[in-house]
Design a protein around this motif. Structure first.
Motif, PDB file in Angstrom:
ATOM      1  N   GLY A  23      -0.554  -3.135 -13.608  1.00 20.85           N
ATOM      2  CA  GLY A  23      -1.339  -2.107 -14.285  1.00 20.85           C
ATOM      3  C   GLY A  23      -0.965  -0.713 -13.819  1.00 20.85           C
ATOM      4  N   TRP A  24      -0.781  -0.569 -12.516  1.00 19.58           N
ATOM      5  CA  TRP A  24      -0.385   0.731 -11.962  1.00 19.58           C
ATOM      6  C   TRP A  24       0.996   1.154 -12.465  1.00 19.58           C
ATOM      7  CZ3 TRP A  24       3.562   1.834  -8.276  1.00 19.58           C
ATOM      8  CH2 TRP A  24       3.549   3.152  -7.825  1.00 19.58           C
ATOM      9  N   TYR A  77       4.732  -8.760 -16.421  1.00 17.37           N
ATOM     10  CA  TYR A  77       4.507  -7.340 -16.699  1.00 17.37           C
ATOM     11  C   TYR A  77       4.539  -7.062 -18.201  1.00 17.37           C
ATOM     12  CZ  TYR A  77       5.387  -2.282 -16.696  1.00 17.37           C
ATOM     13  OH  TYR A  77       5.333  -0.931 -16.930  1.00 17.37           O
ATOM     14  N   ASP A  93       0.809  -1.217   0.000  1.00 15.86           N
ATOM     15  CA  ASP A  93       0.000   0.000   0.000  1.00 15.86           C
ATOM     16  C   ASP A  93       0.846   1.272   0.000  1.00 15.86           C
ATOM     17  OD1 ASP A  93      -2.247  -1.577   0.038  1.00 15.86           O
ATOM     18  OD2 ASP A  93      -2.505  -1.466   2.214  1.00 15.86           O
ATOM     19  N   GLU A 134      -3.643 -11.720  -7.925  1.00 17.66           N
ATOM     20  CA  GLU A 134      -4.499 -10.590  -8.283  1.00 17.66           C
ATOM     21  C   GLU A 134      -3.844  -9.268  -7.923  1.00 17.66           C
ATOM     22  OE1 GLU A 134      -6.497 -14.260  -8.248  1.00 17.66           O
ATOM     23  OE2 GLU A 134      -5.487 -13.296  -6.551  1.00 17.66           O
ATOM     24  N   GLN A 135      -3.152  -9.232  -6.798  1.00 16.99           N
ATOM     25  CA  GLN A 135      -2.435  -8.012  -6.412  1.00 16.99           C
ATOM     26  C   GLN A 135      -1.251  -7.749  -7.336  1.00 16.99           C
ATOM     27  OE1 GLN A 135      -1.849  -9.258  -2.308  1.00 16.99           O
ATOM     28  NE2 GLN A 135      -3.180  -7.604  -1.565  1.00 16.99           N
ATOM     29  N   HIS A 136      -0.571  -8.811  -7.762  1.00 18.88           N
ATOM     30  CA  HIS A 136       0.478  -8.639  -8.775  1.00 18.88           C
ATOM     31  C   HIS A 136      -0.102  -7.932  -9.996  1.00 18.88           C
ATOM     32  CE1 HIS A 136       3.049 -11.599  -6.639  1.00 18.88           C
ATOM     33  NE2 HIS A 136       4.039 -11.157  -7.398  1.00 18.88           N
ATOM     34  N   GLU A 137      -1.250  -8.410 -10.457  1.00 24.48           N
ATOM     35  CA  GLU A 137      -1.869  -7.863 -11.657  1.00 24.48           C
ATOM     36  C   GLU A 137      -2.201  -6.379 -11.477  1.00 24.48           C
ATOM     37  OE1 GLU A 137      -2.993  -9.421 -15.577  1.00 24.48           O
ATOM     38  OE2 GLU A 137      -1.779 -10.125 -13.898  1.00 24.48           O
ATOM     39  N   GLU A 138      -2.707  -6.027 -10.304  1.00 26.39           N
ATOM     40  CA  GLU A 138      -3.050  -4.629 -10.028  1.00 26.39           C
ATOM     41  C   GLU A 138      -1.805  -3.752 -10.034  1.00 26.39           C
ATOM     42  OE1 GLU A 138      -5.137  -4.564  -6.347  1.00 26.39           O
ATOM     43  OE2 GLU A 138      -6.831  -5.758  -7.082  1.00 26.39           O
ATOM     44  N   VAL A 139      -0.715  -4.242  -9.441  1.00 25.41           N
ATOM     45  CA  VAL A 139       0.530  -3.460  -9.419  1.00 25.41           C
ATOM     46  C   VAL A 139       1.089  -3.312 -10.829  1.00 25.41           C
ATOM     47  CG1 VAL A 139       2.885  -3.310  -8.530  1.00 25.41           C
ATOM     48  CG2 VAL A 139       1.058  -4.164  -7.055  1.00 25.41           C
TER      49      VAL A 139
END
Length: 356
Positions: A209-210, A230, A165, A202-207
């Protein structure tokens, strides 16, 4: 070097010149020790290794550890490698050793960039990672000093559930020290890092994208380390399916390739004892530089050849339409399944036709 054939030569070579380090970082791949191992390659053996590495052309040679500055012959080794045509970088630990004078000596010897770890935007969280009070302040000071003398800098950040976070707050510090690259490492649970909490697929995927959004607007390059997935995200977001290393910029001063570098496929690791490995995150030895030819091992050993053949991958990775550009993180697959060719457990993507 951008067009290098990874079957013939690595783009990056990391030489763990020592495992000695004053820190006891909770995510340390090397499980570094406080004293140098008497079995480390000697200065002369280091010179011989460098001589063979030139057979690959002019790859990047990363002097790493442990803390490479705990070797008294470090600047001699760097100067020898630079004179041989290798492009040298250095990853010191944020102790009292990287003084301004030593940073200048490293620069004069041939270091083109230094990389330091900064794992949080606050001293409290970072120092807890490093288990050394004051390490955050010292890291920032070293990065600022390097900038003052004109030495290119890179910030490395290891992502775990403990600092996930906090990543957005890291951006201003990367900018503040003038880093040319932010290398965001995604945890491979090995060494002391086995005790940490890896973020979910899922958190890997969100990071990812960010990070890709940030890469489009940021004033520094972004590299997702130990996360070849990535590249798939970058391609899906329009970076271009024809670019094998999509999402990796090539204007950061070290002429990075458009083809993505993976364990054993564009990357080579030499341990402090001379072991020849696909990477520091995939601790499988294919030989030792004291008795084996490092060039022949990289090009012809079955371990390295298997890592360069996407057709050998199994599970989701083997069925994935992005296996040529991604291939998954082999060290993470090995650490979590015992099979270096298995699917990367951190990937959330479901290939076409694969049961969901």
């Amino acid at each position: 070097m951008a067009g290098v054939d990874f079957d013939r030569a690595p783009f990056t070579i990391a030489w763990e010149v020592t495992r000695a380090c004053a820190f006891s970082c909770v995510h340390c791949r090397a499980d570094a020790q406080h004293r140098r191992n008497p079995g480390e390659l000697t200065t002369e053996e280091g010179y011989a290794l460098i001589d063979r590495l030139t057979e690959f052309g002019s790859p990047i040679l990363v002097f790493t550890g442990g803390d490479p500055m705990m070797r008294k012959d470090l600047f001699d080794l760097i100067a020898y490698a630079d004179a041989a045509g290798l492009r040298c970088s250095l990853t010191p630990t944020a102790t009292a050793l990287p003084t301004v004078d030593r940073l200048r000596r490293a620069q004069e010897a041939g270091v083109r960039r230094i990389a330091l770890s900064l794992d949080a935007p606050t001293a409290e969280v970072h120092d807890d990672f490093r288990k050394v009070k004051g390490s955050w302040e010292r890291t920032m000071a070293i990065l600022r000093n390097a900038r003052e003398i004109g030495l290119s800098t890179q910030v490395n950040t290891t992502v775990t559930s403990h600092n996930l976070d906090l990543l957005p707050d890291m951006v201003r510090f990367v900018r503040e020290v003038g880093a040319v690259q932010w290398s965001v490492f995604f945890l491979v649970p090995m060494g002391r890092g086995q005790e940490l909490s890896m973020i979910s697929p899922e958190q890997h995927e969100e990071v990812f994208g960010w990070l890709h959004d940030l890469s489009l607007t940021g004033d520094f390059d972004i590299k997702a380390t130990a996360a070849p997935m990535y590249r798939r995200v970058a391609i899906q977001r329009g970076a271009g399916a024809s670019v094998a290393g999509a999402g990796f910029a090539t204007h950061d001063g070290l002429d990075r390739p458009t083809q993505g570098v993976n364990d054993g496929r564009g990357f080579l690791f030499v341990s402090h004892l001379g072991e020849i490995m696909p990477s520091g995150f995939l601790p499988l030895s294919a030989g030792n530089v004291r008795v084996d030819d490092v060039v022949d091992v990289y090009r012809n050993h079955e371990l390295f050849r298997s890592l360069r053949d996407p057709g050998r991958l199994t599970g989701k990775c083997g069925a994935c339409e992005f296996r040529q550009v991604c291939g998954g993180q082999r060290g993470r697959a090995y650490a979590m399944t015992g099979d270096h060719l298995a699917s990367d457990p951190a990937c959330a993507y479901v290939p076409d036709g694969w049961p969901s």
